[in-house]
Every structure is written in structure tokens, then in C-alpha cells.
Enzyme design. Structure first.
Site, PDB file in Angstrom:
ATOM      1  N   LYS A 193     -40.977  96.054 -51.978  1.00 39.54           N
ATOM      2  CA  LYS A 193     -41.107  94.708 -51.384  1.00 39.54           C
ATOM      3  C   LYS A 193     -40.640  93.658 -52.384  1.00 39.54           C
ATOM      4  CE  LYS A 193     -43.982  91.413 -51.111  1.00 39.54           C
ATOM      5  NZ  LYS A 193     -42.997  90.292 -51.106  1.00 39.54           N
ATOM      6  N   GLU A 268     -47.279  94.945 -64.545  1.00 39.70           N
ATOM      7  CA  GLU A 268     -46.619  94.190 -65.619  1.00 39.70           C
ATOM      8  C   GLU A 268     -46.850  92.726 -65.280  1.00 39.70           C
ATOM      9  OE1 GLU A 268     -44.544  91.923 -67.308  1.00 39.70           O
ATOM     10  OE2 GLU A 268     -42.649  92.834 -66.673  1.00 39.70           O
ATOM     11  N   CYS A 302     -41.825  86.495 -68.175  1.00 40.15           N
ATOM     12  CA  CYS A 302     -43.226  86.819 -68.453  1.00 40.15           C
ATOM     13  C   CYS A 302     -43.493  86.899 -69.960  1.00 40.15           C
ATOM     14  CB  CYS A 302     -43.635  88.098 -67.749  1.00 40.15           C
ATOM     15  SG  CYS A 302     -42.426  89.397 -67.968  1.00 40.15           S
ATOM     16  N   GLU A 399     -50.384  80.521 -68.750  1.00 43.61           N
ATOM     17  CA  GLU A 399     -48.949  80.717 -68.559  1.00 43.61           C
ATOM     18  C   GLU A 399     -48.391  79.584 -67.698  1.00 43.61           C
ATOM     19  OE1 GLU A 399     -47.777  84.259 -66.292  1.00 43.61           O
ATOM     20  OE2 GLU A 399     -46.164  84.527 -67.743  1.00 43.61           O
TER      21      GLU A 399
HETATM   22  P1  ADP Z   1     -45.661  84.103 -58.555  1.00 41.71           P
HETATM   23  O1  ADP Z   1     -47.052  83.545 -58.558  1.00 41.71           O
HETATM   24  O2  ADP Z   1     -44.968  83.939 -59.842  1.00 41.71           O
HETATM   25  O3  ADP Z   1     -44.846  83.750 -57.337  1.00 41.71           O
HETATM   26  P2  ADP Z   1     -46.741  86.504 -57.641  1.00 41.71           P
HETATM   27  O4  ADP Z   1     -47.509  87.343 -58.563  1.00 41.71           O
HETATM   28  O5  ADP Z   1     -47.456  85.651 -56.643  1.00 41.71           O
HETATM   29  O6  ADP Z   1     -45.796  85.647 -58.507  1.00 41.71           O
HETATM   30  O7  ADP Z   1     -45.679  87.349 -56.818  1.00 41.71           O
HETATM   31  C1  ADP Z   1     -45.067  88.512 -57.262  1.00 41.71           C
HETATM   32  C2  ADP Z   1     -44.931  89.459 -56.091  1.00 41.71           C
HETATM   33  O8  ADP Z   1     -46.238  89.747 -55.598  1.00 41.71           O
HETATM   34  C3  ADP Z   1     -44.158  88.913 -54.886  1.00 41.71           C
HETATM   35  O9  ADP Z   1     -43.386  89.966 -54.337  1.00 41.71           O
HETATM   36  C4  ADP Z   1     -45.252  88.511 -53.937  1.00 41.71           C
HETATM   37  O10 ADP Z   1     -44.862  88.524 -52.595  1.00 41.71           O
HETATM   38  C5  ADP Z   1     -46.305  89.565 -54.202  1.00 41.71           C
HETATM   39  N1  ADP Z   1     -47.672  89.186 -53.821  1.00 41.71           N
HETATM   40  C6  ADP Z   1     -48.239  87.955 -53.832  1.00 41.71           C
HETATM   41  N2  ADP Z   1     -49.514  88.008 -53.387  1.00 41.71           N
HETATM   42  C7  ADP Z   1     -49.778  89.307 -53.101  1.00 41.71           C
HETATM   43  C8  ADP Z   1     -50.924  90.015 -52.592  1.00 41.71           C
HETATM   44  N3  ADP Z   1     -52.057  89.392 -52.298  1.00 41.71           N
HETATM   45  N4  ADP Z   1     -50.814  91.357 -52.439  1.00 41.71           N
HETATM   46  C9  ADP Z   1     -49.666  92.001 -52.738  1.00 41.71           C
HETATM   47  N5  ADP Z   1     -48.563  91.391 -53.188  1.00 41.71           N
HETATM   48  C10 ADP Z   1     -48.605  90.068 -53.376  1.00 41.71           C
END
Ligand code: ADP
Length: 496
Positions: A193, A268, A302, A399
Site C-alpha cells: 500500500k 522503520e 526520517c 520530528e
Molecule cells: P505521515 O504522517 O508522514 O504522512 P504516516 O505514518 O501517516 O506518515 O504514513 C505512512 C504510511 O502509513 C502511509 O502509507 C499511510 O497511508 C499509512 N497509514 C497512515 N495511518 C495508518 C493506519 N492507521 N494504519 C495503517 N496505515 C496507516
């Protein structure tokens, strides 16, 4: 009717952007079951770039089913290691062949300079697939030397099974490569995804995965949002392992979601990496390296060296030169050949960086350069250096994920490792010194997965990368990543 000019120059990239993008499930390009799509935007202009299928739980279910079948009974389960290696190598060559299309799509989707997409992201992905192609034939067990008489025992290294991989928006193609290459090398099947902000290059990669000849269902790519598609994948009972790169906050949510069936988890996550310049360092090299350490990829890295500690004797010189360097950085849309720094990825990210820097300034920090958004079109933020900070300020502790450096002087070289370790994170660190003993001592004392000495942001497929503390679980790249995608089985034979 006026036809809007494509922002892409490359023919394949233009064609790619001209129609709504579907998802790859079981070897077919499909719409989402709900029929919904979502828009992705060009961060340099804020304009819509493409429409992409919006997958959610129902689509994840189909993709997991396809991956399960491909793993348990499809041709993948019988594909010999050398053929897996050959497919990975072939994929690397196809990426190279389409390097320009990948670079343009990455720049338009993420914002980064085309020179960076072309010189870092795309070749990095190629190299990762090539490196892992070599490992496919080298996954071996051991013959065991038992103390119990009458038995013969050995271990087998088996693929963990169906893997869910959730990746972020800062290096979309490269993160897809870091995740897919080792999983496929050892024989797993995958549901990937991509981040909702930047799904395009993963979808182009999907086309090449099919062209390379991977069997149907081995790689499935479901585009959609984190709270829906991502949550369904990380919580799915028929997924054996989830691998995630992203924020520490979401990493914790994924760890909880994974607990339902105790799937294996590798994470990560975020960082607030210390970068320490001693007075005995090659100062011009330290300045150039530290500027790159924070400003590379608009600071959306990161392991960005976001906490700079400088020995007091050279603090003014270093901060003065870094501020001049920051002022000279040319901000422009990534497609502009003169671009040295592109926009941040989204309005949300621009708002977050703006809010955090404002908070820092209110708390008493001073910007020697930047300290505000550029204004106007696109999500541009000025390269920023903050001084006069306190250790408990949000800008020092949390961060920011933007081009923002906090510069802090220190006097006692013996104490600086303690200060460097004063964080919940432990992803990376930098050390600049000409003293070999000091370099090794610091490398041993700093609690981080990577310590760069007299360099920064050096990545290699053979060098493990990952975090101590709340920066993650597990190591990607190098032979270490194979641990994340394999199970060890002991086989013990009696009657010997
Ligand atoms: P950022 O905050 O930098 O956008 P995220 O950690 O939110 O980074 O996003 C990284 C990935 O995690 C993306 O592919 C996002 O769609 C996914 N993501 C965000 N929230 C969830 C969740 N609750 N469960 C699974 N995947 C998630």
C-alpha cells in the site's frame, strides 16, 4: 475544448497521467470495489495531477486472497530461487529502461528536484533489486551440532508468507524497492500500500513487475488511505507479516493492529538525529555535509540530521556558514532544472512545519535564516536554522520533517554523547572529527542504528538501516533484512 497541458515531458509519464490509475490485484488492473477514486496533487502548484482508485477493506481482502493463493499453491511456491533472482534482476533493468518516466512521475508527485529523483531515487531502487536478486540463491539453513546423541538436526529458512507492506511519501519508489526486493527474493508474496499522497511510481512499478513476468498475485498494489486500506492490511488475519515505514505515531497503531493474529512486524519510524561537529573536524566538509544532512529532500527524511551540536569554539563560524548556504539554496518546482529544493509534499506538511517553527520562535528560539513559508503557489518552506533553543522545546524534541535545523553549542566533548542520546528516537547520527579515537568512541556511545562519521545520508543496499528505541523494529537492507522475511524451522530426525 481546451486541453490542459501535461506537466510531464516524458511520453510514458504523460500517458500515465492521462487516465485514472487502477490497482493491481491478482495480475489484473482493477477499479476499487466501491468505484471511488481520489486525487493526487502536484505539490509545486497544488494542482491535481491524477485520479487514483481508492481501495479499502474489501479491496485489501481480495488482494490478500490473491497473495495467499500465490504463496500457498500458485506457481510462486514452486519458482526456484535462481528464477526469483532472475526476475528481480529483470525488473531492475526495466526500471533503468524507464528511468526518465519514473523520475518525472516522482518529482511531479512528491515535489523533489528532478535531479534528485534521477540521481538518487531511481538508481537506488535499481540497485536494491539487483542486490536482492543475488540473495535469492543464498538463503540457507545450518546443520546443527547436537549434544543429544541419536539425532540429526538442521534448520530451514522459509519465507514468512503473505506480507503487507505500507510505505510513506518521502521516497515513494525507493521505499517500494526496499520493501519488495527482499520479500520477493526469499519467496514471499506481497500486498503493497503506497502512501495516498504519492502512489504513482509504485503503480508504474506494478506495470513493470507484470512485464518482467512475476506470476499473478505475487505482488498486489492497493492504493488508498491509511485509516482504511492501511488499517485493513495491518489488521488482516491472513497476513503473516506487516512491514511499515512512516511516523512513530502510526507505527504504534500498526503494532496494535498486528496483535490480533500476532503477525510479525518490522517498523522503520521517525527520528530526531543528532549531528555532532567537533572543533577538530574538517570544518568546510562538516558544514557542507551538515547542510545536506538536514536540507536533502526538503528535510523530509526520517534520518535527517535535525539536531546539530557544534563545539563552542567553532559554533559561530559553522552556523554563519550554514545560514549563508541555506540562503543560497534555490527553491523552485522540481521539474525546473535550476531547482535545488522543491516544495514540501502537501499543504498538511507545510502547515505542520509552519506551526512547529512558530511554536519554537514563541518559546524563545531565533531563526538565523528562513523561519517561514515562502508564500505564493505550491507548498514551499524556506530552509531554516534555529538557535537559542532549550532541550525541552518541541522543535528540539519532536520530528519536524521539514528543512529545519536546530543548532546547539557544546563545551565538553565528554558530555556530548549523553546529550545526543537525550531523545526517544535512535535512527541515525553524524559525527565530524579528525580524531580517529573520538570517532570510534562516539560511534559506540550513540544509541542509533546508523552512525555516519565525516559523512551523512550515505545509504547502500548492503548496509543495514533501522532504529533503536522508538525509531523502529528490525533492520532493512544488507543480509539483516532477510531475517525480517523468513522463518527458521528446526528439523530434528531421530533413530540415527
Ligand atoms: P505521515 O504522517 O508522514 O504522512 P504516516 O505514518 O501517516 O506518515 O504514513 C505512512 C504510511 O502509513 C502511509 O502509507 C499511510 O497511508 C499509512 N497509514 C497512515 N495511518 C495508518 C493506519 N492507521 N494504519 C495503517 N496505515 C496507516
Amino acid at each position: 475544448m481546451a486541453v490542459m497541458e501535461s506537466p510531464a515531458k516524458d511520453a510514458r509519464a504523460r500517458e500515465f497521467l492521462s487516465v485514472p490509475r487502477k490497482m493491481l490485484i491478482n495480475g489484473k488492473w482493477v477499479d476499487s470495489i466501491s468505484g471511488k477514486t481520489f486525487a493526487v496533487y502536484n505539490p509545486a502548484t497544488g494542482e491535481e495531477l491524477a485520479q487514483v482508485a481508492e481501495g479499502d477493506k474489501a479491496d485489501i481482502d481480495l488482494a490478500v486472497k490473491a497473495a495467499r493463493k500465490a504463496f500457498d499453491s500458485g506457481p510462486w511456491s514452486k519458482t526456484p530461487p535462481n528464477v526469483r533472482g532472475k526476475l528481480l534482476w529483470k525488473l531492475s533493468e526495466l526500471i533503468e529502461k524507464h528511468a526518465r518516466s519514473f523520475a518525472e512521475l516522482e518529482t511531479l508527485d512528491n515535489g523533489k528536484a528532478l535531479t534528485i529523483s534521477g540521481a538518487v531515487d531511481v538508481p537506488g531502487a535499481v540497485e536494491m533489486f539487483q542486490y536482492m536478486a543475488g540473495w535469492a540463491t543464498k538463503i540457507e539453513g545450518r546443520t546443527l551440532n547436537l549434544s543429544s546423541p541419536g539425532f540429526h538436526a538442521y534448520t530451514r529458512r522459509e519465507p514468512v508468507g503473505v506480507v503487507g507492506q505500507i510505505i510513506p511519501w518521502n521516497f515513494p519508489l525507493l521505499m517500494a524497492a526496499w520493501k519488495l526486493a527482499p520479500a520477493l527474493a526469499v519467496g514471499c508474496t506481497v500486498v503493497l500500500k503506497p502512501a495516498e499522497q504519492t502512489p504513482l511510481t509504485a503503480l508504474l512499478l506494478g506495470e513493470l513487475i507484470q512485464e518482467a513476468g512475476f506470476p499473478d498475485g505475487v505482488v498486489n498494489i492497493v492504493t488508498g488511505f491509511g485509516e482504511t486500506a492501511g488499517a485493513a492490511l495491518s489488521g488482516h488475519d491472513d497476513v503473516d507479516k506487516v512491514a511499515f515505514t512512516g511516523s512513530t505515531e502510526v507505527g504504534k497503531i500498526i503494532l496494535r493492529a498486528a496483535s490480533g493474529n500476532l503477525k510479525k512486524v518490522s517498523l522503520e519510524l521517525g527520528g530526531k538525529s543528532p549531528n555532532v561537529i567537533f572543533a577538530d573536524a574538517d570544518i568546510p566538509a562538516a558544514i557542507a555535509g551538515s547542510a545536506m544532512g538536514i536540507f536533502f529532500n526538503q528535510g523530509q527524511v526520517c534520518c535527517a540530521g535535525s539536531r546539530l551540536y557544534v563545539e563552542k569554539k567553532v559554533f559561530d563560524t559553522v552556523v554563519g556558514a550554514l545560514s549563508d548556504a541555506a540562503k543560497d539554496i534555490k527553491l523552485a518546482p522540481g521539474m525546473d532544472p535550476s531547482c535545488q529544493m522543491g516544495p514540501l509534499v502537501s499543504q498538511e506538511q507545510l502547515d505542520r512545519v509552519t506551526r512547529m517553527v512558530e511554536g519554537g520562535k514563541k518559546a524563545g528560539a531565533k531563526a538565523t535564516v528562513g523561519g517561514e513559508p515562502c508564500g505564493g503557489e505550491g507548498y514551499f518552506y524556506k530552509p531554516t536554522i534555529l538557535i537559542d533553543t532549550k532541550p525541552d522545546m518541541e522543535v528540539v524534541k519532536d520530528e519536524i520533517f521539514g528543512p529545519v535545523l536546530t543548532a546547539i553549542p557544546f563545551t565538553d566533548p565528554n558530555d556530548i554523547a549523553v546529550e545526543a542520546n537525550n531523545t526517544i528516537y535512535g535512527l541515525a547520527a553524524g559525527v565530524w572529527t579528525r580524531d580517529v579515537s573520538k570517532a570510534h568512541q562516539m560511534a559506540a556511545k550513540i544509541k542509533a542504528g546508523t552512525v555516519w562519521v565525516n559523512c551523512y545520508n550515505v545509504f547502500d543496499s548492503s548496509m543495514p538501516f533501522g532504529g533503536y528505541k522508538q525509531s523502529g523494529i528490525g533492520r532493512e537492507m544488507g543480509p539483516d533484512v532477510l531475517e525480517l522475511y523468513t522463518e527458521t524451522k528446526s528439523v530434528c530426525i531421530g533413530g540415527m
